[in-house]
Design a protein around this motif. Structure first.
Motif, mmCIF file in Angstrom:
data_model
loop_
_atom_site.group_PDB
_atom_site.id
_atom_site.type_symbol
_atom_site.label_atom_id
_atom_site.label_comp_id
_atom_site.label_asym_id
_atom_site.label_seq_id
_atom_site.Cartn_x
_atom_site.Cartn_y
_atom_site.Cartn_z
ATOM 1 N N ALA A 26 0.827 -1.207 0.000
ATOM 2 C CA ALA A 26 0.000 0.000 0.000
ATOM 3 C C ALA A 26 0.859 1.253 0.000
ATOM 4 O O ALA A 26 0.592 2.210 -0.746
ATOM 5 C CB ALA A 26 -0.935 -0.006 1.205
ATOM 6 N N ASP A 27 1.891 1.276 0.820
ATOM 7 C CA ASP A 27 2.733 2.471 0.922
ATOM 8 C C ASP A 27 3.439 2.758 -0.392
ATOM 9 O O ASP A 27 3.546 3.915 -0.828
ATOM 10 C CB ASP A 27 3.756 2.277 2.039
ATOM 11 C CG ASP A 27 4.169 3.588 2.687
ATOM 12 O OD1 ASP A 27 3.431 4.586 2.574
ATOM 13 O OD2 ASP A 27 5.235 3.626 3.318
ATOM 14 N N TRP A 28 3.920 1.730 -1.036
ATOM 15 C CA TRP A 28 4.615 1.887 -2.314
ATOM 16 C C TRP A 28 3.657 2.408 -3.380
ATOM 17 O O TRP A 28 3.981 3.323 -4.137
ATOM 18 C CB TRP A 28 5.211 0.550 -2.719
ATOM 19 C CG TRP A 28 6.262 0.601 -3.792
ATOM 20 C CD1 TRP A 28 6.572 1.657 -4.608
ATOM 21 C CD2 TRP A 28 7.150 -0.450 -4.161
ATOM 22 N NE1 TRP A 28 7.592 1.326 -5.460
ATOM 23 C CE2 TRP A 28 7.969 0.030 -5.204
ATOM 24 C CE3 TRP A 28 7.323 -1.756 -3.726
ATOM 25 C CZ2 TRP A 28 8.953 -0.754 -5.807
ATOM 26 C CZ3 TRP A 28 8.301 -2.534 -4.322
ATOM 27 C CH2 TRP A 28 9.108 -2.039 -5.356
ATOM 28 N N LEU A 29 2.457 1.848 -3.425
ATOM 29 C CA LEU A 29 1.470 2.304 -4.413
ATOM 30 C C LEU A 29 1.054 3.757 -4.159
ATOM 31 O O LEU A 29 0.845 4.526 -5.108
ATOM 32 C CB LEU A 29 0.245 1.397 -4.385
ATOM 33 C CG LEU A 29 0.432 -0.003 -4.974
ATOM 34 C CD1 LEU A 29 -0.806 -0.853 -4.725
ATOM 35 C CD2 LEU A 29 0.729 0.068 -6.474
ATOM 36 N N ILE A 30 0.955 4.147 -2.900
ATOM 37 C CA ILE A 30 0.634 5.543 -2.592
ATOM 38 C C ILE A 30 1.710 6.465 -3.159
ATOM 39 O O ILE A 30 1.415 7.525 -3.712
ATOM 40 C CB ILE A 30 0.488 5.732 -1.073
ATOM 41 C CG1 ILE A 30 -0.774 5.019 -0.566
ATOM 42 C CG2 ILE A 30 0.417 7.216 -0.708
ATOM 43 C CD1 ILE A 30 -0.886 4.960 0.947
ATOM 44 N N ASN A 31 2.961 6.059 -3.045
ATOM 45 C CA ASN A 31 4.050 6.853 -3.615
ATOM 46 C C ASN A 31 3.940 6.973 -5.125
ATOM 47 O O ASN A 31 4.445 7.932 -5.712
ATOM 48 C CB ASN A 31 5.400 6.233 -3.252
ATOM 49 C CG ASN A 31 5.959 6.785 -1.961
ATOM 50 O OD1 ASN A 31 5.221 7.337 -1.144
ATOM 51 N ND2 ASN A 31 7.254 6.650 -1.762
ATOM 52 N N LEU A 32 3.281 6.015 -5.755
ATOM 53 C CA LEU A 32 3.089 6.049 -7.204
ATOM 54 C C LEU A 32 1.833 6.818 -7.586
ATOM 55 O O LEU A 32 1.465 6.838 -8.760
ATOM 56 C CB LEU A 32 3.013 4.619 -7.759
ATOM 57 C CG LEU A 32 4.243 3.729 -7.528
ATOM 58 C CD1 LEU A 32 4.050 2.371 -8.191
ATOM 59 C CD2 LEU A 32 5.510 4.391 -8.040
ATOM 60 N N GLY A 33 1.187 7.436 -6.611
ATOM 61 C CA GLY A 33 0.013 8.252 -6.885
ATOM 62 C C GLY A 33 -1.302 7.515 -6.829
ATOM 63 O O GLY A 33 -2.332 8.048 -7.262
#
Length: 274
Positions: free
Chosen positions: A178-185
């Motif tokens: 989830a955190d990584w995907l949030i960084n991808l917008g």
């Protein structure tokens, strides 16, 4: 079967499930001896990158209450419980408001608010939304917490720790994804609930106004985001709560749903990192 322990406190109430993860879900276990030496030994093995102390401090501002839920209160309340009981995830009621937020014990042996485990970490930059899940499938092994941490039933890793630590359970996988995907917008959230009746955590990602259910513990190496299932078609998942870096949501009722947005969801609180 799920068992919830209700503890009455002066200013809040918490619910602690006596659960431990097994094969993508939870099973009931009796209290086990807590051995912090095992956790310390595990931390001693970590590389310098893994030992970075992420800032997890902050307060939770609960909708409908003018008084925030602080980390200091959280720690004081947890200290009043036995080591066995505090080993589990806790869902908190605050000032008469149910399901205000959740907390869990981290690698530092302290309870932290659920949102704080998403520390804004991404291992590397990519434009492909399928890469984070593919990376998890190839890099991280699935292992039960009580096997990895000398009998402790539930220990959460921050997103950074989840990347560098070789093994982890469903929450650890979901937090990193989830955190990584949030960084991808992406509007990505960690979902907590059950899968086929057993406690579980997974990720919901909202892309182009569509809700995708991502099984973070899956070891299938899918190289296309379009291969991910739509949440509305994913069977067996019954979500109870969801959270991202900032907010914590709970359902208005216990009715099952495959929709992760709408009037049946209540934004219970906001986590403000400090």
């Amino acid at each position: 079967m799920r068992h919830w322990l209700l503890l009455g406190l002066v200013t809040a109430a918490l619910i602690a499930p006596h659960l431990a993860l097994q094969a993508g879900g939870y099973y009931d276990i009796p209290p086990q001896p807590v051995e912090h030496k095992g956790m310390v030994a595990r931390q001693m093995e970590l590389s310098s990158a893994e030992r970075v102390r992420d800032n997890q401090r902050g307060v939770v501002r609960v909708q409908g209450s003018s008084e925030p839920l602080t980390e200091e209160f959280l720690h004081q309340a947890v200290e009043q419980r036995s080591l066995e009981d505090s080993a589990y995830v806790s869902v908190w009621h605050w000032r008469g408001i149910r399901d205000a937020t959740a907390s869990a014990r981290g690698l530092d042996s302290k309870h932290h608010f659920a949102n704080s485990y998403l520390v804004g970490f991404q291992p590397f930059t990519t434009r492909e939304l399928w890469v984070p899940l593919y990376t998890l499938a190839t890099r991280k092994e699935y292992q039960l917490d009580h096997l990895q941490y000398s009998g402790l039933a539930d220990i959460w890793q921050t997103s950074r720790q989840a990347y560098y630590q070789k093994r982890g359970d469903c929450e650890d996988h979901a937090i990193l994804l989830a955190d990584w995907l949030i960084n991808l917008g992406v509007d990505a959230r960690v979902a907590m609930g059950t899968f086929k009746g057993e406690g579980h955590a997974w990720v919901v990602a909202i892309v182009n106004n569509r809700e995708y259910l991502l099984e973070a513990t899956s070891k299938e190496r899918r190289s296309s985001f379009q291969a991910m299932p739509l949440a509305a078609l994913a069977e067996g998942y019954d979500v109870e709560f969801q959270f991202n870096r900032d907010f914590f949501w709970a359902k208005r009722s216990k009715a099952a749903t495959r929709n992760y947005r709408g009037s049946h969801w209540v934004k219970k609180s906001q986590f403000i990192r400090g």
